[in-house]
Design a protein around this motif. Structure first.
Motif, PDB file in Angstrom:
ATOM      1  N   SER A 157       0.945  -1.159   0.013  1.00  0.00           N
ATOM      2  CA  SER A 157      -0.110  -0.067   0.017  1.00  0.00           C
ATOM      3  C   SER A 157       0.857   1.163  -0.205  1.00  0.00           C
ATOM      4  CB  SER A 157      -0.791  -0.032   1.274  1.00  0.00           C
ATOM      5  OG  SER A 157      -1.720  -1.138   1.019  1.00  0.00           O
ATOM      6  N   LEU A 158       1.538   1.438  -1.140  1.00  0.00           N
ATOM      7  CA  LEU A 158       2.616   2.558  -1.203  1.00  0.00           C
ATOM      8  C   LEU A 158       1.895   3.874  -1.581  1.00  0.00           C
ATOM      9  CD1 LEU A 158       5.405   0.933  -3.371  1.00  0.00           C
ATOM     10  CD2 LEU A 158       5.263   1.161  -0.884  1.00  0.00           C
ATOM     11  N   TYR A 159       0.951   3.799  -2.321  1.00  0.00           N
ATOM     12  CA  TYR A 159       0.331   4.893  -3.204  1.00  0.00           C
ATOM     13  C   TYR A 159      -0.912   5.326  -2.506  1.00  0.00           C
ATOM     14  CZ  TYR A 159       4.340   4.750  -6.222  1.00  0.00           C
ATOM     15  OH  TYR A 159       5.676   4.687  -6.701  1.00  0.00           O
ATOM     16  N   SER A 160      -1.265   6.657  -2.703  1.00  0.00           N
ATOM     17  CA  SER A 160      -2.680   7.141  -2.551  1.00  0.00           C
ATOM     18  C   SER A 160      -2.722   8.159  -3.530  1.00  0.00           C
ATOM     19  CB  SER A 160      -2.636   7.792  -1.161  1.00  0.00           C
ATOM     20  OG  SER A 160      -1.999   9.033  -0.980  1.00  0.00           O
ATOM     21  N   ALA A 161      -3.873   8.815  -3.643  1.00  0.00           N
ATOM     22  CA  ALA A 161      -4.257   9.769  -4.687  1.00  0.00           C
ATOM     23  C   ALA A 161      -3.537  11.015  -4.476  1.00  0.00           C
ATOM     24  CB  ALA A 161      -5.825  10.322  -4.371  1.00  0.00           C
ATOM     25  N   ASP A 162      -2.871  11.255  -3.137  1.00  0.00           N
ATOM     26  CA  ASP A 162      -1.871  12.433  -2.877  1.00  0.00           C
ATOM     27  C   ASP A 162      -0.733  12.211  -3.805  1.00  0.00           C
ATOM     28  OD1 ASP A 162      -3.798  13.665  -1.299  1.00  0.00           O
ATOM     29  OD2 ASP A 162      -2.925  12.891   0.518  1.00  0.00           O
ATOM     30  N   ASP A 163      -0.422  10.905  -4.183  1.00  0.00           N
ATOM     31  CA  ASP A 163       0.881  10.809  -4.724  1.00  0.00           C
ATOM     32  C   ASP A 163       0.785  10.819  -6.304  1.00  0.00           C
ATOM     33  OD1 ASP A 163       2.475  10.041  -2.591  1.00  0.00           O
ATOM     34  OD2 ASP A 163       1.216   8.126  -2.650  1.00  0.00           O
ATOM     35  N   MET A 164      -0.463  11.021  -6.830  1.00  0.00           N
ATOM     36  CA  MET A 164      -0.611  11.316  -8.353  1.00  0.00           C
ATOM     37  C   MET A 164      -0.548  12.606  -9.010  1.00  0.00           C
ATOM     38  SD  MET A 164      -1.329   7.788  -8.983  1.00  0.00           S
ATOM     39  CE  MET A 164      -0.460   7.154  -7.489  1.00  0.00           C
ATOM     40  N   PRO A 165       0.000  12.475 -10.102  1.00  0.00           N
ATOM     41  CA  PRO A 165      -0.169  13.895 -10.729  1.00  0.00           C
ATOM     42  C   PRO A 165      -1.467  13.754 -11.419  1.00  0.00           C
ATOM     43  CG  PRO A 165       1.058  12.204 -12.039  1.00  0.00           C
ATOM     44  CD  PRO A 165       0.805  11.641 -10.853  1.00  0.00           C
ATOM     45  N   PRO A 166      -1.841  15.239 -11.986  1.00  0.00           N
ATOM     46  CA  PRO A 166      -3.099  15.149 -12.802  1.00  0.00           C
ATOM     47  C   PRO A 166      -3.114  14.006 -13.810  1.00  0.00           C
ATOM     48  CG  PRO A 166      -1.819  17.320 -12.801  1.00  0.00           C
ATOM     49  CD  PRO A 166      -0.869  16.366 -12.148  1.00  0.00           C
ATOM     50  N   ILE A 167      -4.221  13.514 -13.786  1.00  0.00           N
ATOM     51  CA  ILE A 167      -4.481  12.410 -14.707  1.00  0.00           C
ATOM     52  C   ILE A 167      -5.479  12.749 -15.839  1.00  0.00           C
ATOM     53  CG2 ILE A 167      -5.460  10.112 -14.864  1.00  0.00           C
ATOM     54  CD1 ILE A 167      -3.044  10.363 -13.039  1.00  0.00           C
ATOM     55  N   ASP A 168      -4.686  12.565 -16.936  1.00  0.00           N
ATOM     56  CA  ASP A 168      -5.645  12.678 -18.373  1.00  0.00           C
ATOM     57  C   ASP A 168      -6.508  11.770 -18.771  1.00  0.00           C
ATOM     58  OD1 ASP A 168      -3.792  15.123 -19.222  1.00  0.00           O
ATOM     59  OD2 ASP A 168      -2.256  13.555 -19.186  1.00  0.00           O
ATOM     60  N   VAL A 169      -6.376  10.716 -18.154  1.00  0.00           N
ATOM     61  CA  VAL A 169      -7.385   9.416 -18.637  1.00  0.00           C
ATOM     62  C   VAL A 169      -7.304   8.482 -17.628  1.00  0.00           C
ATOM     63  CG1 VAL A 169      -8.616   7.796 -20.368  1.00  0.00           C
ATOM     64  CG2 VAL A 169      -7.161   9.937 -21.232  1.00  0.00           C
ATOM     65  N   LEU A 170      -8.686   8.304 -17.007  1.00  0.00           N
ATOM     66  CA  LEU A 170      -8.754   7.170 -16.193  1.00  0.00           C
ATOM     67  C   LEU A 170      -9.453   6.263 -16.649  1.00  0.00           C
ATOM     68  CD1 LEU A 170      -8.756   5.993 -12.880  1.00  0.00           C
ATOM     69  CD2 LEU A 170     -10.850   7.321 -12.703  1.00  0.00           C
ATOM     70  N   LEU A 171      -8.987   4.885 -16.604  1.00  0.00           N
ATOM     71  CA  LEU A 171      -9.642   3.694 -17.184  1.00  0.00           C
ATOM     72  C   LEU A 171     -10.164   2.836 -16.262  1.00  0.00           C
ATOM     73  CD1 LEU A 171      -6.741   2.926 -20.038  1.00  0.00           C
ATOM     74  CD2 LEU A 171      -8.745   4.427 -20.519  1.00  0.00           C
ATOM     75  N   ILE A 172     -11.199   2.268 -16.293  1.00  0.00           N
ATOM     76  CA  ILE A 172     -11.842   1.308 -15.450  1.00  0.00           C
ATOM     77  C   ILE A 172     -12.491   0.237 -16.286  1.00  0.00           C
ATOM     78  CG2 ILE A 172     -13.525   1.048 -13.642  1.00  0.00           C
ATOM     79  CD1 ILE A 172     -11.612   2.914 -12.805  1.00  0.00           C
TER      80      ILE A 172
END
Length: 374
Positions: A138-153
């Motif tokens: 569990s290394l990452y959270s949303a705070d670790d993300m840069p702006p996301i151009d495309v979120l794929l689900i």
């Protein structure tokens, strides 16, 4: 006793109203779904006949067997080795992939930042404590993300569509692409629906410098007791320089060869190879099937996915990695097995990958030896 049962039923009914369960498609969204050639008789259908279970056991019996029966070692004996890369500091002009564990990936392609099936929660289930992440993952959270151009689900199961993660990412996400019907969850969770595209199989979504094709998978969907009301998909990502592929959750079927013919060869592919079981053999691939699918796709590189962070199947947690190494011998692709959080580059540079899963056992044995000596 009657009062206790009634109160318990009321508590369950109240909990099922929690927004994490999402919403079923309605209105115009449902009308579009009903017009899909992949929808019939009130639900989506796989291209290949796909009974959910390949056993006479009921799902309740399987759940009880997995919980209380004799199984292997579905959880590692120690922390999983990982690398915490500063994603915000990466040069966006470099095409790369960072595996975030299980089926979550951070991708840079054609100058675009892409996030696939992000699950930052340490429990991938609506029931607390029932599908917890391995130590060290569990290394990452949303705070670790840069702006996301495309979120794929890829689909709406809890280990792919994580309610807390989706809420936390909302300020960062510029566009969402998912299968038909999945937008109902995003609408219920407050997303601007002008940013959400829902795609049928083989439908293309064009964004600047990047084409996204939703492809078939052999699986199922649903977050409550109602199944297959939204579509499960894989993704082809194309730029002028590269083509990569994410299978989503999928059993083996002829669609891989079709995707390979229509969109391959691929520079890189991530395939479901980690939650197999003879009792649900149709809806997840074994490592050997993933190796065959990689050749069907004509990919130059395979990375195994759907493993390494959560355990849904009772086999040993490291069995997928051992078997995919053996199954990849003599194949026409390179097998990449990076640690969680380590960038892999798609520009052809030389990269070396060690069998990191073996070090978990080694560390555990060293600890046992140290305890014995003390």
């Amino acid at each position: 006793m009657v009062i206790v049962v009634a109160l318990g039923a009321l508590a369950i009914a109240a909990y099922l109203q929690h927004p994490l369960f999402g919403e079923l498609p309605q209105g115009e969204r449902l009308a579009r779904i009903e017009g899909s050639p992949n929808h019939a008789g009130g639900s989506f259908r796989n291209q290949t006949e796909t009974p959910m279970l390949t056993t006479d056991e009921s799902q309740v019996a399987i759940m009880l067997s997995n919980t209380f029966g004799k199984t292997g070692n579905p959880r590692p004996p120690g922390a999983i080795p990982s690398v915490k890369t500063d994603l915000k500091a990466l040069d966006v002009s470099q095409d790369l992939v960072v595996w975030l564990g299980h089926s979550s990936y951070y991708v840079q392609l054609g100058g675009r930042r892409i996030l696939v099936d992000p699950v930052f929660s340490a429990n991938a289930s609506p029931v607390p404590g029932t599908n917890t992440a391995f130590d060290g993952t569990s290394l990452y959270s949303a705070d670790d993300m840069p702006p996301i151009d495309v979120l794929l689900i890829s689909h709406d199961h809890y280990d792919h569509l994580d309610y807390p993660s989706i809420l936390a990412l909302q300020p960062l996400v510029r566009q969402v692409v998912a299968g038909l019907g999945v937008g109902a969850h995003f609408e219920a969770w407050g997303y601007d629906m002008r940013l959400v595209r829902e795609a049928d199989w083989y439908e293309t979504v064009r964004t600047p410098a990047l084409q996204i094709i939703a492809t078939p998978a052999r699986h199922f969907s649903g977050r409550t007791f109602t199944r297959d009301q939204s579509l499960w998909v894989g993704f082809v990502l194309k730029t002028n320089e590269r083509r990569i592929f994410f299978s989503g959750d999928s059993g083996y079927a002829p669609h891989f060869a079709q995707i390979g013919r229509d969109y391959g060869p691929f520079d890189w592919a991530a395939l479901d190879a980690g939650q197999y079981d003879p009792r649900w053999a149709n809806v997840h691939m074994t490592p050997e099937q993933a190796a065959r699918a990689a050749e069907d796709l004509r990919t130059r590189v395979l990375m195994p996915g759907h493993a390494g962070r959560f355990s849904i199947s009772p086999h040993d947690w490291d069995d997928p990695f051992k078997r995919i190494v053996a199954a990849s011998q003599g194949r026409g692709y390179a097998l990449w097995t990076p640690e969680i959080g380590r960038p892999v580059y798609l520009d052809g540079r030389a990269q070396q990958f060690s069998p990191w899963w073996e070090t978990v056992h080694a560390n555990d044995l060293q600890k046992l030896a140290g305890d014995h000596e003390s």
